[in-house]
Design a protein around this motif. Sequence first.
Motif, PDB file in Angstrom:
ATOM      1  N   ALA A   9       7.980  48.116  58.913  1.00  0.00           N
ATOM      2  CA  ALA A   9       8.286  46.800  58.340  1.00  0.00           C
ATOM      3  C   ALA A   9       7.450  45.676  58.939  1.00  0.00           C
ATOM      4  O   ALA A   9       7.134  44.702  58.246  1.00  0.00           O
ATOM      5  CB  ALA A   9       9.773  46.492  58.518  1.00  0.00           C
ATOM      6  N   THR A  10       7.085  45.770  60.211  1.00  0.00           N
ATOM      7  CA  THR A  10       6.291  44.698  60.825  1.00  0.00           C
ATOM      8  C   THR A  10       4.796  45.007  60.843  1.00  0.00           C
ATOM      9  O   THR A  10       3.975  44.109  60.721  1.00  0.00           O
ATOM     10  CB  THR A  10       6.771  44.414  62.265  1.00  0.00           C
ATOM     11  OG1 THR A  10       6.757  45.630  63.016  1.00  0.00           O
ATOM     12  CG2 THR A  10       8.186  43.853  62.266  1.00  0.00           C
ATOM     13  N   HIS A  11       4.423  46.287  60.961  1.00  0.00           N
ATOM     14  CA  HIS A  11       3.002  46.642  61.019  1.00  0.00           C
ATOM     15  C   HIS A  11       2.375  46.729  59.631  1.00  0.00           C
ATOM     16  O   HIS A  11       1.170  46.568  59.477  1.00  0.00           O
ATOM     17  CB  HIS A  11       2.808  47.982  61.735  1.00  0.00           C
ATOM     18  CG  HIS A  11       3.378  47.992  63.116  1.00  0.00           C
ATOM     19  ND1 HIS A  11       3.753  49.159  63.766  1.00  0.00           N
ATOM     20  CD2 HIS A  11       3.667  46.984  63.972  1.00  0.00           C
ATOM     21  CE1 HIS A  11       4.240  48.859  64.955  1.00  0.00           C
ATOM     22  NE2 HIS A  11       4.204  47.554  65.103  1.00  0.00           N
ATOM     23  N   GLY A  12       3.191  47.024  58.620  1.00  0.00           N
ATOM     24  CA  GLY A  12       2.691  47.092  57.252  1.00  0.00           C
ATOM     25  C   GLY A  12       1.894  48.352  56.961  1.00  0.00           C
ATOM     26  O   GLY A  12       1.965  49.344  57.677  1.00  0.00           O
ATOM     27  N   VAL A  13       1.122  48.288  55.874  1.00  0.00           N
ATOM     28  CA  VAL A  13       0.329  49.430  55.412  1.00  0.00           C
ATOM     29  C   VAL A  13      -0.888  49.601  56.315  1.00  0.00           C
ATOM     30  O   VAL A  13      -1.647  48.662  56.525  1.00  0.00           O
ATOM     31  CB  VAL A  13      -0.125  49.229  53.950  1.00  0.00           C
ATOM     32  CG1 VAL A  13      -1.038  50.367  53.502  1.00  0.00           C
ATOM     33  CG2 VAL A  13       1.085  49.128  53.031  1.00  0.00           C
ATOM     34  N   GLY A  14      -1.086  50.816  56.839  1.00  0.00           N
ATOM     35  CA  GLY A  14      -2.246  51.116  57.674  1.00  0.00           C
ATOM     36  C   GLY A  14      -3.209  52.038  56.957  1.00  0.00           C
ATOM     37  O   GLY A  14      -2.936  52.505  55.838  1.00  0.00           O
TER      38      GLY A  14
END
Length: 714
Positions: free
Chosen positions: A127-132
């Motif tokens: 939720a905080t790092h997002g799509v990698g």
Amino acid sequence: MRIRLRRGVGFLNSSCVSAIMKEHQPGEIRNFAVVGHASSGKTMLSEAMLACGGVINRMGSIAGGSTVSDYHENEQQRQISVSATLMHLEWLGKKFNILDCPGYADFISEGLGALRVGDFALVVVHATHGVGVGTDAVWRYATEDGIPKMIVVNAFDKEETDFDKTLAQVREHFGERVFPMHIPINAGPGFNQVLDVARNEVITYAGDRSGKFTETPATGALAEKVKQLHNQLIEYIAESDDALMEKFFAQGGLSEEEMRAGLHEAIQKQVFVPLFVTAAESNIGVARLMDFIAKYGSSPADRAKVKAVDPDGAEVEISLSDPDAVLYVFKTMSEAQFGELSFFRIYSGSVKFGSELYNTGRRSTEKIGQIYLLNGKTRTSVPSLGAGDIGAVVKLKDTHTGDTLCSPKRLVLLPKVDYPRPNIHASLKSNVKGEEDKIATVLAALHHEDPTFLYMVDSELRQTVVSAQGELHLDVIADRLRRRYNVHVELAEPRVRYRETIKTKGDSKYRHKKQTGGAGQFAEVWMRIEPKPRDTGLEFSQSLAGQNVDRVFVPSVEKGVHKAAEEGIVAGYRVVDVKVDFYDGKMHPVDSKDIAFQIAGYFAFKESFMAARPCLLEPIHTVEIRIPEDCMGKVMGDLSSRRGKIQGMDTEGSFQVIKAQVPAKELYRYSSTLRSLTGGRGVHGESFSHYEEMPREAEQKVIEESKKARANSE
């Protein structure tokens, strides 16, 4: 208000055990790979599912090394997943076969095998790092395998979460048809409420990792939000089926029953991609996600037919209803107490203890031993498994990852997974004499387990080179060699295959004369050499005239030349792209012999080579680098420092693709540097392109290193 508990709290009771161990029909099975970028929460999501299903009575933790999935010692030490772990549970009358996959690109082979045998992919996003980059990669692989995707945005109990921002980013990567089935109500520390769009309910979790929750109807602004999304969901469902579309237009909508009946088909066709929200460490949102998977998730029946080829190479179809067994081995792993364990999925027929199956690719017969269902390191023995199911078997003689096992009545070959080539290399140095044969054996065993790991014995440079998907992958392999097989090795920078050549013409007249007590040795060789075009190798010829040298000695001179060329003259590397002409010489009626002309040819070539302005050639690799746009400056600057030459740039979605040519010497552990420069978001591939002349300064450095190495070995 309704209160509901997670199913099966506590240890498995006898009825749960028998339910899981019974042979399930294909439509009752849910095979799925839990995939995503590193540290998105895949292992804890799998752990929460096991807790909900009653397989474990309390959830473990990554920090404590107590999860079911990460049970290997190197996983517990590094606190990351290294292997895909197979787990199973029973939920709403459906059997879940869960494959928790590593997120690091170094271990992509594990995810690729799991996606091949899964019926859908559960793609986890933090939720905080997002799509990698890892998220993009597994999405692409799942699409190539033709399986539907569901998205879980995890860790909404962390600080600084923003659902709308994350949803926008996910849609930017994977399309506007990503649809939120669940929405977090109170995201952040203390998160325990989820808005269920399909059911128009607010789900409130106890927040004590128990999985208990209550359901209340959505009201006010939440009810209005659900209404808007509900209408959009109905439109998506109507799109998936012509009959539903007609009803939608005729009635102005769909009934609740019609909507639910169409959900499954809409997901199969990926008319929309369902998105869910969880906080796996707190076991929030997981039970309702599992409800959805049980009711609407893909089963083997949704891919009832798969393509294969027969022994003649003709394409055939394998159907779930076929009576003859066809299995695909998607993973092999060596366990200390079990030996080699082969993980398989059954595409048709069934498999039983004692069955004899044929390995089509290796043309050998295998007898099936004990069959297991797995939950991490816990094995449960079963007498048989049916079509669509996943299990493991021990001690197959000659079956490895990617092999097909089938009934002798139906010989077919299922397509193998196409694994990416390794992009990082190291030399494997043995610290104990006499272990060379053992090392060769265990390297072969590790390659059978993990096809993305390659090795080669380089006789030219006298080194064993191991190749992997990243620095972490290399370290894990070296660790397995030391710990599992007790061989004493370390990793070092591999030597580079330089080449030696010349820039101009050269000649020599070399006399070899040796007189001892008995017969002497005499040979004189006159030689001319000149450069040849690049990549044309070494060419030997003779233009002798008269009777100064008997033609019988020409092969002897050629042997000497080739020996010198193989050894190298300037720095110990093979000589290439030189034309050699043996044009004259002298001989002695008694003392001239084969060995004398070999020696004379050897030294004549060396002398003429040194007179022809020798130089070193270095291998150049073509590199394709995929990075976010905001990293362009750093990556381009780094390439320049590595003597890289940019060949072109392109755009691929939100990523930039750089094509460059870089000397092989400058690419040692480049993948680690690239990940550092891009925050783990950059990936690259490399392949040999050509040889070209080295800059003088770099050449001198290689020559000096070669001289030192020779001095130390003497």
